[in-house]
Design a protein around this motif. Structure first.
Motif, PDB file in Angstrom:
ATOM      1  N   PRO A  46       0.817  -1.227   0.000  1.00 39.47           N
ATOM      2  CA  PRO A  46       0.000   0.000   0.000  1.00 39.47           C
ATOM      3  C   PRO A  46       0.846   1.270   0.000  1.00 39.47           C
ATOM      4  CG  PRO A  46      -0.040  -1.042   2.158  1.00 39.47           C
ATOM      5  CD  PRO A  46       0.614  -2.017   1.230  1.00 39.47           C
ATOM      6  N   GLY A  47       0.590   2.139  -0.987  1.00 39.71           N
ATOM      7  CA  GLY A  47       1.283   3.419  -1.058  1.00 39.71           C
ATOM      8  C   GLY A  47       2.729   3.328  -1.473  1.00 39.71           C
ATOM      9  N   SER A  48       3.176   2.177  -1.958  1.00 36.49           N
ATOM     10  CA  SER A  48       4.588   1.992  -2.283  1.00 36.49           C
ATOM     11  C   SER A  48       4.865   2.172  -3.775  1.00 36.49           C
ATOM     12  CB  SER A  48       5.061   0.598  -1.846  1.00 36.49           C
ATOM     13  OG  SER A  48       5.114   0.507  -0.432  1.00 36.49           O
ATOM     14  N   THR A  49       6.116   2.495  -4.071  1.00 35.20           N
ATOM     15  CA  THR A  49       6.578   2.671  -5.441  1.00 35.20           C
ATOM     16  C   THR A  49       7.560   1.565  -5.785  1.00 35.20           C
ATOM     17  OG1 THR A  49       6.331   5.077  -5.318  1.00 35.20           O
ATOM     18  CG2 THR A  49       7.791   4.211  -7.026  1.00 35.20           C
ATOM     19  N   LEU A  50       7.290   0.845  -6.852  1.00 35.90           N
ATOM     20  CA  LEU A  50       8.178  -0.219  -7.309  1.00 35.90           C
ATOM     21  C   LEU A  50       8.898   0.241  -8.564  1.00 35.90           C
ATOM     22  CD1 LEU A  50       5.984  -1.642  -5.504  1.00 35.90           C
ATOM     23  CD2 LEU A  50       6.367  -3.689  -6.886  1.00 35.90           C
ATOM     24  N   GLU A  51      10.219   0.160  -8.539  1.00 35.76           N
ATOM     25  CA  GLU A  51      11.031   0.560  -9.678  1.00 35.76           C
ATOM     26  C   GLU A  51      12.010  -0.561 -10.030  1.00 35.76           C
ATOM     27  OE1 GLU A  51      13.031   4.214  -8.896  1.00 35.76           O
ATOM     28  OE2 GLU A  51      11.251   5.243  -8.148  1.00 35.76           O
ATOM     29  N   ARG A  52      11.872  -1.079 -11.232  1.00 29.50           N
ATOM     30  CA  ARG A  52      12.779  -2.128 -11.730  1.00 29.50           C
ATOM     31  C   ARG A  52      12.858  -3.314 -10.754  1.00 29.50           C
ATOM     32  NH1 ARG A  52      15.382   2.633 -12.389  1.00 29.50           N
ATOM     33  NH2 ARG A  52      16.821   2.171 -10.668  1.00 29.50           N
ATOM     34  N   VAL A  53      11.706  -3.744 -10.279  1.00 28.96           N
ATOM     35  CA  VAL A  53      11.634  -4.880  -9.357  1.00 28.96           C
ATOM     36  C   VAL A  53      11.520  -6.172 -10.162  1.00 28.96           C
ATOM     37  CG1 VAL A  53      10.251  -5.982  -7.544  1.00 28.96           C
ATOM     38  CG2 VAL A  53      10.641  -3.509  -7.506  1.00 28.96           C
ATOM     39  N   ARG A  54      12.242  -7.214  -9.730  1.00 26.10           N
ATOM     40  CA  ARG A  54      12.244  -8.493 -10.438  1.00 26.10           C
ATOM     41  C   ARG A  54      11.409  -9.519  -9.683  1.00 26.10           C
ATOM     42  NH1 ARG A  54      17.994 -10.562 -12.453  1.00 26.10           N
ATOM     43  NH2 ARG A  54      16.528 -11.991 -13.459  1.00 26.10           N
ATOM     44  N   VAL A  90       1.654   2.637  -5.727  1.00 22.36           N
ATOM     45  CA  VAL A  90       1.584   3.880  -6.495  1.00 22.36           C
ATOM     46  C   VAL A  90       2.010   3.637  -7.941  1.00 22.36           C
ATOM     47  CG1 VAL A  90       2.510   6.218  -6.689  1.00 22.36           C
ATOM     48  CG2 VAL A  90       1.961   5.282  -4.436  1.00 22.36           C
ATOM     49  N   SER A  91       3.039   2.819  -8.126  1.00 24.06           N
ATOM     50  CA  SER A  91       3.480   2.465  -9.478  1.00 24.06           C
ATOM     51  C   SER A  91       4.048   1.057  -9.454  1.00 24.06           C
ATOM     52  CB  SER A  91       4.529   3.457  -9.993  1.00 24.06           C
ATOM     53  OG  SER A  91       5.724   3.367  -9.240  1.00 24.06           O
ATOM     54  N   LEU A  92       3.900   0.361 -10.581  1.00 25.21           N
ATOM     55  CA  LEU A  92       4.393  -1.012 -10.704  1.00 25.21           C
ATOM     56  C   LEU A  92       5.501  -1.062 -11.748  1.00 25.21           C
ATOM     57  CD1 LEU A  92       1.186  -3.272 -10.621  1.00 25.21           C
ATOM     58  CD2 LEU A  92       2.883  -2.911  -8.823  1.00 25.21           C
ATOM     59  N   GLY A  93       6.697  -0.717 -11.338  1.00 27.26           N
ATOM     60  CA  GLY A  93       7.837  -0.786 -12.236  1.00 27.26           C
ATOM     61  C   GLY A  93       8.482  -2.150 -12.129  1.00 27.26           C
ATOM     62  N   ILE A  94       8.020  -3.092 -12.938  1.00 24.52           N
ATOM     63  CA  ILE A  94       8.511  -4.470 -12.893  1.00 24.52           C
ATOM     64  C   ILE A  94       9.416  -4.701 -14.093  1.00 24.52           C
ATOM     65  CG2 ILE A  94       7.831  -6.894 -12.919  1.00 24.52           C
ATOM     66  CD1 ILE A  94       5.146  -6.029 -11.700  1.00 24.52           C
ATOM     67  N   SER A  95      10.646  -5.123 -13.844  1.00 28.96           N
ATOM     68  CA  SER A  95      11.582  -5.324 -14.941  1.00 28.96           C
ATOM     69  C   SER A  95      11.543  -6.742 -15.494  1.00 28.96           C
ATOM     70  CB  SER A  95      13.014  -4.993 -14.487  1.00 28.96           C
ATOM     71  OG  SER A  95      13.411  -5.836 -13.424  1.00 28.96           O
ATOM     72  N   ASP A  96      11.242  -7.732 -14.637  1.00 28.96           N
ATOM     73  CA  ASP A  96      11.183  -9.126 -15.070  1.00 28.96           C
ATOM     74  C   ASP A  96      10.150  -9.865 -14.222  1.00 28.96           C
ATOM     75  OD1 ASP A  96      13.508  -9.572 -17.057  1.00 28.96           O
ATOM     76  OD2 ASP A  96      14.507  -8.596 -15.364  1.00 28.96           O
ATOM     77  N   GLY A  97       9.517 -10.881 -14.829  1.00 30.44           N
ATOM     78  CA  GLY A  97       8.639 -11.743 -14.059  1.00 30.44           C
ATOM     79  C   GLY A  97       7.179 -11.390 -14.106  1.00 30.44           C
ATOM     80  N   TYR A  98       6.720 -10.807 -15.225  1.00 32.25           N
ATOM     81  CA  TYR A  98       5.290 -10.505 -15.346  1.00 32.25           C
ATOM     82  C   TYR A  98       4.445 -11.773 -15.255  1.00 32.25           C
ATOM     83  CZ  TYR A  98       6.455  -5.750 -16.782  1.00 32.25           C
ATOM     84  OH  TYR A  98       6.920  -4.458 -16.809  1.00 32.25           O
ATOM     85  N   ASP A  99       4.973 -12.892 -15.786  1.00 31.38           N
ATOM     86  CA  ASP A  99       4.214 -14.139 -15.748  1.00 31.38           C
ATOM     87  C   ASP A  99       4.091 -14.688 -14.338  1.00 31.38           C
ATOM     88  OD1 ASP A  99       6.948 -14.523 -15.727  1.00 31.38           O
ATOM     89  OD2 ASP A  99       6.899 -16.400 -16.825  1.00 31.38           O
ATOM     90  N   ALA A 100       4.922 -14.201 -13.401  1.00 33.70           N
ATOM     91  CA  ALA A 100       4.857 -14.665 -12.020  1.00 33.70           C
ATOM     92  C   ALA A 100       3.746 -13.979 -11.232  1.00 33.70           C
ATOM     93  CB  ALA A 100       6.198 -14.436 -11.314  1.00 33.70           C
ATOM     94  N   LEU A 101       3.035 -13.034 -11.860  1.00 31.53           N
ATOM     95  CA  LEU A 101       1.963 -12.324 -11.161  1.00 31.53           C
ATOM     96  C   LEU A 101       0.720 -13.182 -10.983  1.00 31.53           C
ATOM     97  CD1 LEU A 101       2.251  -8.752 -12.742  1.00 31.53           C
ATOM     98  CD2 LEU A 101       3.155  -9.567 -10.557  1.00 31.53           C
ATOM     99  N   HIS A 102       0.748 -14.407 -11.465  1.00 20.96           N
ATOM    100  CA  HIS A 102      -0.343 -15.341 -11.192  1.00 20.96           C
ATOM    101  C   HIS A 102      -0.444 -15.525  -9.674  1.00 20.96           C
ATOM    102  CE1 HIS A 102      -3.007 -18.795 -11.615  1.00 20.96           C
ATOM    103  NE2 HIS A 102      -2.243 -19.431 -10.748  1.00 20.96           N
ATOM    104  N   GLY A 103      -1.600 -15.238  -9.103  1.00 24.41           N
ATOM    105  CA  GLY A 103      -1.757 -15.296  -7.650  1.00 24.41           C
ATOM    106  C   GLY A 103      -1.744 -13.923  -7.018  1.00 24.41           C
ATOM    107  N   ALA A 104      -1.541 -12.888  -7.838  1.00 24.81           N
ATOM    108  CA  ALA A 104      -1.545 -11.512  -7.334  1.00 24.81           C
ATOM    109  C   ALA A 104      -2.844 -10.820  -7.755  1.00 24.81           C
ATOM    110  CB  ALA A 104      -0.351 -10.739  -7.865  1.00 24.81           C
TER     111      ALA A 104
END
Length: 225
Positions: free
Chosen positions: A163-171, A186-200
């Motif tokens: 909650p309220g957090s900023t993610l930048e280039r998170v794997r 606040v933002s979802l800066g994901i650099s790798d692992g989009y397919d791992a979002l299953h369950g989120a």
């Protein structure tokens, strides 16, 4: 009874509000391998390249403490409270964190591969280049934090929220998720692992932001012509 997301947003406790506050004794001496630190107050110390591997910190508090480098492998932190702590580098491989509250602290370049975190709350922290590969996070919240270049590769996340957090280039590649709530980020800066979002769980707005990457993973071509 408040919902979990509301609990994660509540303000952290002050030092004086800790149930063991009246029993804390000021720390004196040096950290040691296998040391037992029970109801100890660490206030303003600087630990440079210390070795406290296999140590145990129980019902202890840390205020304005700086850790530079050092070895804390398989160290246990149980019912601890940290505020204004800087952790630069340091090896905390397979360390265990249970019922911990971490406030306005800044771990940078810290290695926590294989760490186990259970009921841990980060409040207004800045995590920079933190290695949490193959770590296990259960009921962990990152409240109004910045996570920059944090590596969750191969980690297991259960009941984790941002909650309220900023993610930048998170794997998140090869991570396993269950009951992970990303809606409040606040933002979802994901650099790798989009397919791992299953369950989120994500919001509709976040879905629109992530749609191009989801389409790429699925091999879908989007043609607006």
């Amino acid at each position: 009874m408040p919902k979990p997301r509301e609990q994660h947003r509540r303000e952290p406790r002050e030092l004086t509000e800790l149930p063991y506050a009246d029993h804390l004794e000021p720390f004196e001496g040096r950290l040691a391998q296998g040391g037992d630190y029970d109801t100890v107050l660490f206030d303003g110390q600087e630990f440079d390249d210390a070795d406290a591997s296999n140590a145990r910190f129980i019902e202890s508090a840390f205020t304005s403490v700086t850790f530079t480098g050092g070895r804390y492998r398989r160290t246990r932190f149980s019912d601890v409270w940290l505020s204004g702590v800087r952790w630069v580098g340091g090896d905390l491989t397979e360390s265990t964190w249970t019922d911990a509250e971490i406030i306005s602290s800044s771990p940078a370049g810290t290695a926590l591969p294989g760490a186990a975190m259970n009921h841990v709350a980060f409040h207004r922290c800045k995590l920079d280049s933190v290695n949490l590969r193959a770590a296990e996070l259960r009921e962990v919240s990152f409240v109004e934090c910045t996570l920059r270049d944090v590596d969750f590769m191969g980690a297991t996340l259960t009941g984790v929220s941002f909650p309220g957090s900023t993610l930048e280039r998170v794997r998140f590649d090869k991570a396993r998720m269950s009951r992970v709530d990303l809606r409040g980020a606040v933002s979802l800066g994901i650099s790798d692992g989009y397919d791992a979002l299953h369950g989120a769980t994500i919001s509709g707005v976040q879905l629109m932001e992530l749609a191009p990457m989801f389409a790429h993973i699925l091999g879908v071509t989007v043609d607006n012509g």
